[in-house]
Motif scaffolding. Structure first.
Motif, PDB file in Angstrom:
ATOM      1  N   TYR A  97      38.952  53.109  36.389  1.00 15.24           N
ATOM      2  CA  TYR A  97      38.220  53.429  35.172  1.00 15.24           C
ATOM      3  C   TYR A  97      37.433  52.228  34.673  1.00 15.24           C
ATOM      4  CZ  TYR A  97      37.269  54.573  30.318  1.00 15.24           C
ATOM      5  OH  TYR A  97      36.648  54.772  29.123  1.00 15.24           O
ATOM      6  N   GLY A  98      36.228  52.479  34.189  1.00 13.56           N
ATOM      7  CA  GLY A  98      35.452  51.441  33.532  1.00 13.56           C
ATOM      8  C   GLY A  98      34.571  50.616  34.454  1.00 13.56           C
ATOM      9  N   ASP A  99      34.542  50.983  35.745  1.00 13.04           N
ATOM     10  CA  ASP A  99      33.646  50.285  36.664  1.00 13.04           C
ATOM     11  C   ASP A  99      32.418  51.153  36.916  1.00 13.04           C
ATOM     12  OD1 ASP A  99      35.381  48.204  36.833  1.00 13.04           O
ATOM     13  OD2 ASP A  99      36.269  48.832  38.735  1.00 13.04           O
ATOM     14  N   CYS A 100      31.286  50.471  37.063  1.00 21.66           N
ATOM     15  CA  CYS A 100      30.036  51.193  37.260  1.00 21.66           C
ATOM     16  C   CYS A 100      30.026  51.876  38.627  1.00 21.66           C
ATOM     17  CB  CYS A 100      28.849  50.245  37.133  1.00 21.66           C
ATOM     18  SG  CYS A 100      27.286  51.042  37.506  1.00 21.66           S
ATOM     19  N   PHE A 101      29.629  53.121  38.610  1.00 24.23           N
ATOM     20  CA  PHE A 101      29.563  53.961  39.791  1.00 24.23           C
ATOM     21  C   PHE A 101      28.523  53.427  40.777  1.00 24.23           C
ATOM     22  CE2 PHE A 101      27.915  57.893  41.802  1.00 24.23           C
ATOM     23  CZ  PHE A 101      29.094  58.377  42.326  1.00 24.23           C
ATOM     24  N   GLU A 102      27.454  52.799  40.248  1.00 22.62           N
ATOM     25  CA  GLU A 102      26.359  52.337  41.096  1.00 22.62           C
ATOM     26  C   GLU A 102      26.602  50.938  41.653  1.00 22.62           C
ATOM     27  OE1 GLU A 102      23.459  54.045  41.747  1.00 22.62           O
ATOM     28  OE2 GLU A 102      23.751  55.743  40.391  1.00 22.62           O
ATOM     29  N   CYS A 103      26.868  49.979  40.759  1.00 25.44           N
ATOM     30  CA  CYS A 103      26.916  48.585  41.204  1.00 25.44           C
ATOM     31  C   CYS A 103      28.339  48.026  41.244  1.00 25.44           C
ATOM     32  CB  CYS A 103      26.022  47.710  40.325  1.00 25.44           C
ATOM     33  SG  CYS A 103      26.627  47.545  38.635  1.00 25.44           S
ATOM     34  N   GLY A 104      29.320  48.784  40.728  1.00 27.14           N
ATOM     35  CA  GLY A 104      30.702  48.334  40.795  1.00 27.14           C
ATOM     36  C   GLY A 104      31.083  47.295  39.761  1.00 27.14           C
ATOM     37  N   GLU A 105      30.110  46.909  38.928  1.00 27.40           N
ATOM     38  CA  GLU A 105      30.400  45.957  37.854  1.00 27.40           C
ATOM     39  C   GLU A 105      31.202  46.652  36.753  1.00 27.40           C
ATOM     40  OE1 GLU A 105      29.314  42.586  37.161  1.00 27.40           O
ATOM     41  OE2 GLU A 105      29.049  42.599  39.331  1.00 27.40           O
ATOM     42  N   GLU A 106      31.905  45.855  35.981  1.00 25.57           N
ATOM     43  CA  GLU A 106      32.623  46.428  34.852  1.00 25.57           C
ATOM     44  C   GLU A 106      31.635  46.931  33.805  1.00 25.57           C
ATOM     45  OE1 GLU A 106      35.232  43.509  33.275  1.00 25.57           O
ATOM     46  OE2 GLU A 106      36.707  43.749  34.873  1.00 25.57           O
ATOM     47  N   ILE A 107      31.871  48.101  33.308  1.00 30.69           N
ATOM     48  CA  ILE A 107      31.054  48.624  32.214  1.00 30.69           C
ATOM     49  C   ILE A 107      31.528  47.962  30.931  1.00 30.69           C
ATOM     50  CG2 ILE A 107      30.375  50.705  30.943  1.00 30.69           C
ATOM     51  CD1 ILE A 107      31.065  52.309  33.473  1.00 30.69           C
TER      52      ILE A 107
END
Ligand SMILES: [Zn+2]
Length: 151
Positions: A97-107
């Protein structure tokens, strides 16, 4: 002083986890209270008003029906959100949870507080929106020019 005082880098994602968990659990508690409160309202109104409505004319009882339908729609909307929160909590436990679907960075946490079910970080979401807008513009232009050139 402490031997493990250098593990500070490890502690950071842990506190993010705690923050997000707290945020989601708060939301869950809120929604649960609202859903349960609403169900109780509808039930008590239903049994209470049920006997009275028999005497009231059709217009008023159909108003009450509409009211009930709105209440019901609200409850199902909220329980759907509640399911999403539970889902997010399960994903948080798994670390998804909370990781960007596109770049994998933390939202960003601020973004997650505003949009708990966001699957993209702000940058990726904006990039996607611009790309979509551009595609639409290109499609529009193509549509317009084809009127003149596709003969
Ligand atoms: Zn991203």
């Amino acid at each position: 002083m402490k031997a493990n005082s250098k593990v500070g880098t490890e502690a950071k994602p842990r506190s993010r986890y705690n923050e997000l968990k707290q945020m989601l659990e708060e939301r869950r508690r809120e929604l649960q209270a609202q859903v349960q409160g609403k169900i109780r309202d509808v039930r008590s109104e239903g049994t209470w008003g049920g006997k009275q409505n028999e005497v009231l004319d059709a217009v008023e009882s159909s108003d009450a029906d509409i009211q009930d339908e709105i209440e019901f729609a609200l409850i199902s909307m909220k329980s759907e959100t509640l399911n999403k929160v539970n889902d997010a909590l399960a994903r948080l436990e798994q670390g998804d949870y909370g990781d960007c679907f596109e770049c994998g960075e933390e939202i960003g946490e601020k973004r997650l507080r505003a949009l708990p079910f966001a699957v993209r970080c702000k940058d990726c979401e904006e990039a996607r929106e611009t790309a979509e807008k551009r595609e639409r513009q290109i499609a529009n232009r193509r549509g317009a020019s084809s009127l003149f050139f596709d003969m």
